[in-house]
Design a protein around this motif. Structure first.
Motif, mmCIF file in Angstrom:
data_model
loop_
_atom_site.group_PDB
_atom_site.id
_atom_site.type_symbol
_atom_site.label_atom_id
_atom_site.label_comp_id
_atom_site.label_asym_id
_atom_site.label_seq_id
_atom_site.Cartn_x
_atom_site.Cartn_y
_atom_site.Cartn_z
ATOM 1 N N GLN A 15 0.875 -1.169 0.000
ATOM 2 C CA GLN A 15 0.000 0.000 0.000
ATOM 3 C C GLN A 15 0.911 1.216 0.000
ATOM 4 O O GLN A 15 1.740 1.382 0.894
ATOM 5 C CB GLN A 15 -0.918 0.008 1.218
ATOM 6 N N LYS A 77 -7.557 -3.219 -6.323
ATOM 7 C CA LYS A 77 -8.462 -2.497 -5.442
ATOM 8 C C LYS A 77 -9.292 -3.506 -4.662
ATOM 9 O O LYS A 77 -9.981 -4.329 -5.241
ATOM 10 C CB LYS A 77 -9.359 -1.557 -6.246
ATOM 11 N N GLY A 79 -12.109 -3.428 -1.805
ATOM 12 C CA GLY A 79 -13.008 -2.527 -1.082
ATOM 13 C C GLY A 79 -12.695 -1.090 -1.470
ATOM 14 O O GLY A 79 -12.625 -0.753 -2.641
ATOM 15 N N GLU A 80 -12.464 -0.252 -0.482
ATOM 16 C CA GLU A 80 -12.127 1.156 -0.726
ATOM 17 C C GLU A 80 -10.625 1.388 -0.823
ATOM 18 O O GLU A 80 -10.184 2.477 -1.155
ATOM 19 C CB GLU A 80 -12.704 2.034 0.395
ATOM 20 N N ASN A 81 -9.821 0.378 -0.510
ATOM 21 C CA ASN A 81 -8.372 0.534 -0.469
ATOM 22 C C ASN A 81 -7.717 0.134 -1.784
ATOM 23 O O ASN A 81 -8.139 -0.794 -2.445
ATOM 24 C CB ASN A 81 -7.776 -0.304 0.668
ATOM 25 N N GLU A 82 -6.646 0.860 -2.111
ATOM 26 C CA GLU A 82 -5.893 0.596 -3.335
ATOM 27 C C GLU A 82 -4.513 0.060 -2.966
ATOM 28 O O GLU A 82 -3.826 0.622 -2.122
ATOM 29 C CB GLU A 82 -5.754 1.895 -4.128
#
Length: 98
Positions: A15, A77, A79-82
């Motif tokens: 991340q 990706k 969920g909302e995380n990249e």
């Protein structure tokens, strides 16, 4: 339901770290001055195998902060995380605080 991605072979899941745009005293920094391609290792694969079948472990571990190339990796990706997937040999180094 929470998804968890476990990389295969010698890949690592990273991340990217977003650097602050201003200092603690409130001075705004130009975009170029704070662009450091670093990231936190979220998950690692088991490693790759050599020609004799012996396991070559990944050189980083979960929680390490690593220096990444400017380009490359596969964007993922969840969920909302990249996140980004990189091969172990693509990592330029690890960052340590003294």
């Amino acid at each position: 339901m929470m998804k968890r991605l476990i990389p295969t072979f010698n890949r690592i899941l990273v991340q990217r770290v977003i650097q602050p745009a201003k200092t603690e005293s409130g001075i705004l920094l130009p975009e170029k001055s704070f662009k450091l391609n670093s990231g936190k290792v979220i998950a690692v694969g088991p490693g790759s195998r050599d020609k004799d079948g012996k396991l070559i472990p990944v050189s980083v571990k979960e929680g390490d902060t690593v220096l990444l190339p400017e380009y490359g990796g596969t964007q993922v990706k969840l969920g909302e995380n990249e996140y980004h997937l990189f091969r172990d040999e693509d990592v330029l180094g690890t960052l340590h605080e003294d």
